[in-house]
Scaffold this motif. Structure first.
Motif, PDB file in Angstrom:
ATOM      1  N   LEU A 164     -23.349  13.419  -2.044  1.00 33.34           N
ATOM      2  CA  LEU A 164     -22.965  13.289  -0.683  1.00 33.34           C
ATOM      3  C   LEU A 164     -21.485  12.775  -0.591  1.00 33.34           C
ATOM      4  O   LEU A 164     -21.080  11.934  -1.388  1.00 33.34           O
ATOM      5  N   SER A 165     -20.834  13.430   0.256  1.00 33.67           N
ATOM      6  CA  SER A 165     -19.330  13.023   0.608  1.00 33.67           C
ATOM      7  C   SER A 165     -19.378  11.593   1.262  1.00 33.67           C
ATOM      8  O   SER A 165     -20.115  11.602   2.283  1.00 33.67           O
ATOM      9  N   GLY A 166     -18.719  10.609   0.679  1.00 33.90           N
ATOM     10  CA  GLY A 166     -18.706   9.305   1.447  1.00 33.90           C
ATOM     11  C   GLY A 166     -17.816   9.147   2.366  1.00 33.90           C
ATOM     12  O   GLY A 166     -16.629   9.922   2.458  1.00 33.90           O
ATOM     13  N   GLN A 167     -17.469   7.959   2.961  1.00 34.90           N
ATOM     14  CA  GLN A 167     -16.389   7.313   3.631  1.00 34.90           C
ATOM     15  C   GLN A 167     -16.066   5.848   3.317  1.00 34.90           C
ATOM     16  O   GLN A 167     -16.789   5.386   2.638  1.00 34.90           O
ATOM     17  N   HIS A 168     -14.849   5.598   3.902  1.00 38.66           N
ATOM     18  CA  HIS A 168     -14.604   4.094   3.502  1.00 38.66           C
ATOM     19  C   HIS A 168     -15.339   3.195   4.273  1.00 38.66           C
ATOM     20  O   HIS A 168     -15.646   3.333   5.430  1.00 38.66           O
ATOM     21  N   LYS A 169     -15.607   1.869   3.713  1.00 38.97           N
ATOM     22  CA  LYS A 169     -16.374   0.972   4.519  1.00 38.97           C
ATOM     23  C   LYS A 169     -17.671   1.297   4.678  1.00 38.97           C
ATOM     24  O   LYS A 169     -18.466   2.257   4.008  1.00 38.97           O
ATOM     25  N   ILE A 170     -18.393   0.948   5.731  1.00 33.54           N
ATOM     26  CA  ILE A 170     -19.559   1.223   5.996  1.00 33.54           C
ATOM     27  C   ILE A 170     -19.574   2.175   7.075  1.00 33.54           C
ATOM     28  O   ILE A 170     -18.696   2.141   7.983  1.00 33.54           O
ATOM     29  N   TRP A 171     -20.457   3.269   6.962  1.00 33.33           N
ATOM     30  CA  TRP A 171     -20.741   4.383   7.787  1.00 33.33           C
ATOM     31  C   TRP A 171     -22.103   4.821   8.120  1.00 33.33           C
ATOM     32  O   TRP A 171     -22.934   4.739   7.315  1.00 33.33           O
ATOM     33  N   ARG A 172     -22.452   5.723   9.185  1.00 34.32           N
ATOM     34  CA  ARG A 172     -23.524   6.064   9.500  1.00 34.32           C
ATOM     35  C   ARG A 172     -23.868   7.156   8.387  1.00 34.32           C
ATOM     36  O   ARG A 172     -23.311   7.926   8.168  1.00 34.32           O
ATOM     37  N   LEU A 173     -25.074   6.877   7.845  1.00 33.05           N
ATOM     38  CA  LEU A 173     -25.571   7.973   6.948  1.00 33.05           C
ATOM     39  C   LEU A 173     -26.273   9.312   7.662  1.00 33.05           C
ATOM     40  O   LEU A 173     -26.635   9.046   8.854  1.00 33.05           O
ATOM     41  N   PRO A 174     -25.873  10.279   7.533  1.00 31.92           N
ATOM     42  CA  PRO A 174     -26.339  11.804   8.137  1.00 31.92           C
ATOM     43  C   PRO A 174     -27.926  11.675   8.236  1.00 31.92           C
ATOM     44  O   PRO A 174     -28.607  11.287   7.317  1.00 31.92           O
ATOM     45  N   ALA A 175     -28.489  11.904   9.371  1.00 34.38           N
ATOM     46  CA  ALA A 175     -29.725  12.285   9.783  1.00 34.38           C
ATOM     47  C   ALA A 175     -30.432  12.870   8.496  1.00 34.38           C
ATOM     48  O   ALA A 175     -31.627  12.160   8.297  1.00 34.38           O
ATOM     49  N   LYS A 176     -30.019  13.987   8.293  1.00 33.43           N
ATOM     50  CA  LYS A 176     -30.881  14.749   7.437  1.00 33.43           C
ATOM     51  C   LYS A 176     -30.829  14.220   6.009  1.00 33.43           C
ATOM     52  O   LYS A 176     -31.722  14.319   5.483  1.00 33.43           O
ATOM     53  N   THR A 177     -29.858  13.719   5.614  1.00 32.51           N
ATOM     54  CA  THR A 177     -29.885  12.729   4.277  1.00 32.51           C
ATOM     55  C   THR A 177     -30.699  11.587   4.209  1.00 32.51           C
ATOM     56  O   THR A 177     -31.283  11.477   3.283  1.00 32.51           O
ATOM     57  N   HIS A 178     -30.589  10.918   5.407  1.00 35.43           N
ATOM     58  CA  HIS A 178     -31.575   9.750   5.606  1.00 35.43           C
ATOM     59  C   HIS A 178     -33.092  10.324   5.530  1.00 35.43           C
ATOM     60  O   HIS A 178     -33.657   9.673   4.811  1.00 35.43           O
ATOM     61  N   GLN A 179     -33.412  11.178   6.057  1.00 33.04           N
ATOM     62  CA  GLN A 179     -34.899  11.908   6.117  1.00 33.04           C
ATOM     63  C   GLN A 179     -35.104  12.138   4.681  1.00 33.04           C
ATOM     64  O   GLN A 179     -36.196  12.088   4.204  1.00 33.04           O
ATOM     65  N   TYR A 180     -34.433  13.057   3.878  1.00 32.10           N
ATOM     66  CA  TYR A 180     -34.463  13.332   2.529  1.00 32.10           C
ATOM     67  C   TYR A 180     -34.568  12.037   1.724  1.00 32.10           C
ATOM     68  O   TYR A 180     -35.572  12.094   0.840  1.00 32.10           O
ATOM     69  N   ALA A 181     -33.940  11.172   2.015  1.00 28.74           N
ATOM     70  CA  ALA A 181     -33.959  10.021   1.164  1.00 28.74           C
ATOM     71  C   ALA A 181     -35.443   9.128   1.288  1.00 28.74           C
ATOM     72  O   ALA A 181     -35.912   8.883   0.230  1.00 28.74           O
ATOM     73  N   ARG A 182     -35.749   9.091   2.620  1.00 25.77           N
ATOM     74  CA  ARG A 182     -36.957   8.554   2.952  1.00 25.77           C
ATOM     75  C   ARG A 182     -38.010   9.103   2.295  1.00 25.77           C
ATOM     76  O   ARG A 182     -39.089   8.792   1.894  1.00 25.77           O
ATOM     77  N   ALA A 183     -37.781  10.464   2.549  1.00 22.83           N
ATOM     78  CA  ALA A 183     -39.193  11.256   1.900  1.00 22.83           C
ATOM     79  C   ALA A 183     -39.265  11.373   0.568  1.00 22.83           C
ATOM     80  O   ALA A 183     -40.273  11.037  -0.067  1.00 22.83           O
TER      81      ALA A 183
END
Length: 179
Positions: A153-172
């Motif tokens: 995953l390409s990140g960003q500086h500081k705190i940022w919103r996790l893309p919805a599809k990435t969040h779903q995959y991580a939770r799965a």
């Protein structure tokens, strides 16, 4: 942090965010000086970075944990990936964090009241982490959870919103590893 060894992360900036905080590794490789610093502060902890899982995804209990070499760590250290998450309990100015560390070390069990400028949560465990930081703010975390497989995953500086599809995959992934 996602291995549960390190509970305090230093930052030059504060945040009002509390709760689940997904941990993403930097895109640049870890520097040898950083590896040495982590190794000195958390002896034995770096071995958790080495890939040595059993079929269940956990490290074999029968094998002795050894401190990996810098070459092994540099090669194995994950970059540009989502690693897992922690619970962000508090963000404290450095001086307040250090006073809490000193209170825990002295065994008083009572902590100074959060300053009006503090972004501290209402209650922090009596087992306050003894880690220190030279940074302006101490992010105090708990309940670390490491993903079974890191997610590029390409990140960003500081705190940022996790893309919805990435969040779903991580939770799965986490749900599958619990069953």
């Amino acid at each position: 942090m996602v291995c549960g060894v390190k509970r305090v992360e230093g930052r030059s900036w504060s945040t009002s965010h509390r709760g689940v905080l997904w941990i993403h590794s930097a895109a640049r490789p870890l520097r040898v000086a950083e590896l040495c610093s982590v190794s000195a502060q958390y002896p034995g902890a770096l071995s958790s970075l080495l890939p040595n899982p059993t079929a269940s995804g956990k490290h074999a209990a029968s094998e002795e944990q050894r401190e990996p070499s810098l070459a092994e760590l540099t090669k194995a250290y994950p970059t540009g990936v989502l690693l897992g998450y922690v619970h962000l309990d508090a963000v404290l100015p450095r001086e307040e964090h250090l006073s809490r560390v000193q209170a825990q070390q002295s065994g008083t069990g009572s902590f100074p009241s959060p300053s009006s400028s503090s972004s501290c949560s209402a209650s922090i465990s009596d087992s306050y982490p003894l880690e220190t930081t030279e940074c302006e703010y101490a992010f105090v975390c708990s309940n670390a959870v490491r993903l079974p497989r890191s997610i590029p995953l390409s990140g960003q500086h500081k705190i940022w919103r996790l893309p919805a599809k990435t969040h779903q995959y991580a939770r799965a992934q986490l749900n599958m590893s619990r069953s």
